[in-house]
Design a protein around this motif. Structure first.
Motif, short mmCIF file in Angstrom:
data_model
loop_
_atom_site.label_atom_id
_atom_site.label_comp_id
_atom_site.label_asym_id
_atom_site.label_seq_id
_atom_site.Cartn_x
_atom_site.Cartn_y
_atom_site.Cartn_z
N PHE A 1 0.84 -1.20 0.00
CA PHE A 1 0.00 0.00 0.00
C PHE A 1 0.88 1.25 0.00
O PHE A 1 0.63 2.19 -0.76
N SER A 2 1.91 1.26 0.81
CA SER A 2 2.82 2.42 0.87
C SER A 2 3.49 2.67 -0.49
O SER A 2 3.59 3.81 -0.93
N THR A 3 3.92 1.61 -1.13
CA THR A 3 4.55 1.74 -2.45
C THR A 3 3.55 2.26 -3.47
O THR A 3 3.87 3.13 -4.29
N LEU A 4 2.33 1.74 -3.43
CA LEU A 4 1.29 2.20 -4.35
C LEU A 4 0.96 3.67 -4.13
O LEU A 4 0.76 4.42 -5.09
N VAL A 5 0.90 4.11 -2.87
CA VAL A 5 0.63 5.51 -2.56
C VAL A 5 1.73 6.40 -3.13
O VAL A 5 1.46 7.42 -3.78
N LYS A 6 2.98 6.01 -2.93
CA LYS A 6 4.11 6.79 -3.46
C LYS A 6 4.05 6.89 -4.98
O LYS A 6 4.27 7.95 -5.56
N THR A 7 3.77 5.77 -5.62
CA THR A 7 3.72 5.75 -7.09
C THR A 7 2.57 6.60 -7.61
O THR A 7 2.75 7.40 -8.54
N ALA A 8 1.38 6.46 -7.03
CA ALA A 8 0.23 7.23 -7.48
C ALA A 8 0.44 8.73 -7.23
O ALA A 8 0.09 9.56 -8.08
N ALA A 9 1.01 9.09 -6.09
CA ALA A 9 1.28 10.49 -5.79
C ALA A 9 2.28 11.08 -6.78
O ALA A 9 2.14 12.23 -7.21
N GLU A 10 3.28 10.29 -7.17
CA GLU A 10 4.26 10.75 -8.15
C GLU A 10 3.61 10.95 -9.51
O GLU A 10 3.92 11.92 -10.22
N ILE A 11 2.70 10.08 -9.90
CA ILE A 11 1.99 10.24 -11.17
C ILE A 11 1.18 11.53 -11.15
O ILE A 11 1.20 12.30 -12.12
N ILE A 12 0.48 11.79 -10.07
CA ILE A 12 -0.31 13.02 -9.97
C ILE A 12 0.61 14.24 -10.00
O ILE A 12 0.33 15.24 -10.66
N ARG A 13 1.74 14.17 -9.27
CA ARG A 13 2.68 15.30 -9.25
C ARG A 13 3.20 15.58 -10.66
O ARG A 13 3.25 16.74 -11.09
N ARG A 14 3.55 14.55 -11.41
CA ARG A 14 4.04 14.75 -12.78
C ARG A 14 2.95 15.33 -13.68
O ARG A 14 3.22 16.18 -14.52
N HIS A 15 1.73 14.86 -13.51
CA HIS A 15 0.61 15.39 -14.29
C HIS A 15 0.41 16.87 -14.00
O HIS A 15 0.21 17.69 -14.91
N GLU A 16 0.47 17.25 -12.72
CA GLU A 16 0.30 18.65 -12.33
C GLU A 16 1.44 19.51 -12.88
O GLU A 16 1.22 20.63 -13.32
N GLN A 17 2.67 18.99 -12.85
CA GLN A 17 3.81 19.72 -13.41
C GLN A 17 3.63 19.93 -14.91
O GLN A 17 3.92 21.01 -15.44
N HIS A 18 3.17 18.90 -15.60
CA HIS A 18 2.95 19.00 -17.04
C HIS A 18 1.86 20.03 -17.34
O HIS A 18 2.01 20.86 -18.25
N LEU A 19 0.78 19.99 -16.59
CA LEU A 19 -0.31 20.95 -16.78
C LEU A 19 0.18 22.37 -16.53
O LEU A 19 -0.11 23.29 -17.29
N HIS A 20 0.96 22.57 -15.45
CA HIS A 20 1.50 23.89 -15.14
C HIS A 20 2.38 24.38 -16.29
O HIS A 20 2.29 25.54 -16.70
N ALA A 21 3.23 23.51 -16.81
CA ALA A 21 4.12 23.88 -17.91
C ALA A 21 3.33 24.21 -19.17
O ALA A 21 3.73 25.09 -19.95
N THR A 22 2.22 23.53 -19.39
CA THR A 22 1.39 23.78 -20.55
C THR A 22 0.69 25.14 -20.45
O THR A 22 0.53 25.84 -21.44
N LEU A 23 0.30 25.51 -19.25
CA LEU A 23 -0.47 26.73 -19.04
C LEU A 23 0.39 27.96 -18.72
O LEU A 23 -0.12 29.07 -18.72
N ASN A 24 1.66 27.76 -18.41
CA ASN A 24 2.53 28.87 -18.02
C ASN A 24 3.84 28.80 -18.80
O ASN A 24 4.66 27.93 -18.55
N LYS A 25 4.00 29.73 -19.71
CA LYS A 25 5.20 29.77 -20.54
C LYS A 25 6.01 31.01 -20.18
O LYS A 25 5.47 32.01 -19.73
N SER A 26 7.31 30.93 -20.40
CA SER A 26 8.19 32.06 -20.10
C SER A 26 9.35 32.08 -21.08
O SER A 26 9.87 31.03 -21.47
N VAL A 27 9.75 33.29 -21.47
CA VAL A 27 10.90 33.47 -22.34
C VAL A 27 11.61 34.76 -21.91
O VAL A 27 10.96 35.71 -21.49
N THR A 28 12.92 34.75 -21.94
CA THR A 28 13.69 35.94 -21.61
C THR A 28 14.41 36.41 -22.86
O THR A 28 15.04 35.61 -23.56
N VAL A 29 14.25 37.71 -23.14
CA VAL A 29 14.86 38.31 -24.33
C VAL A 29 15.67 39.53 -23.93
O VAL A 29 15.47 40.10 -22.86
#
Length: 175
Positions: A83-111
């Motif tokens: 159960f502990s291993t499954l919780v860690k794995t599922a939480a990591e999947i959600i964290r990666r999904h949230e990071q991907h969504l954040h990157a999709t919705l927030n872009k930055s460039v320096t010029v």
């Protein structure tokens, strides 16, 4: 004259939804305050699968194969380490999904523009089924002072050249 209700009686205020938050430890169902692991029949073959669902989420964050028991017919029972291993794995999947969504919705460039000034331009998209929006903002890279901000279409494409053109237009709304 006995109109007063006994206030110590709590039988009518029990919320059945509270039962979903109580810890549970069964062979095919484990639950803590935030996660539920459920061993289910794998629809793809004769085996078993486990699904991990975060409380309040409509769908499982993780569905994966589950080990067969010794009889090669029934699933291996859930236990604490699994159960502990499954919780860690599922939480990591959600964290990666949230990071991907954040990157999709927030872009930055320096010029570099205007007398070799480094300017960071960000595009923040607010997804909304009815009224999506986006904001383009420029900040001085040295002191983080805001130089300009304007609403743009959520489909605006932020690149180094589009950022430079926006800066050169004195932060006028891009067409």
């Amino acid at each position: 004259m006995n109109d007063l209700k006994n206030t110590s009686d709590t039988s009518d205020i029990h919320d059945p939804a509270d039962a979903d938050a109580l810890p549970l430890r069964e062979a095919r169902l484990w639950r803590d305050g935030l996660w539920t692991a459920r061993v289910i029949k794998n629809e793809e073959d004769d085996g078993w699968a486990v699904e991990m669902t975060r409380q309040g989420d409509p769908e499982p964050a993780l569905v994966g194969p589950w080990t067969m028991g010794r009889d090669k017919k029934n699933p291996k029972p859930l236990d604490g380490p699994a159960f502990s291993t499954l919780v860690k794995t599922a939480a990591e999947i959600i964290r990666r999904h949230e990071q991907h969504l954040h990157a999709t919705l927030n872009k930055s460039v320096t010029v570099t523009a205007r007398n070799d000034q480094r300017i960071r331009v960000t595009l923040a998209i607010v997804p909304d089924e009815d009224n999506p929006s986006a904001t383009l903002t420029a900040h001085d890279d040295a002191d983080d002072a805001e130089l300009g901000s304007v609403s743009v279409s959520p489909g605006f494409r932020l690149t180094a050249s589009s950022a430079s053109a926006w800066i050169e237009s004195d932060y006028a709304r891009p067409k």
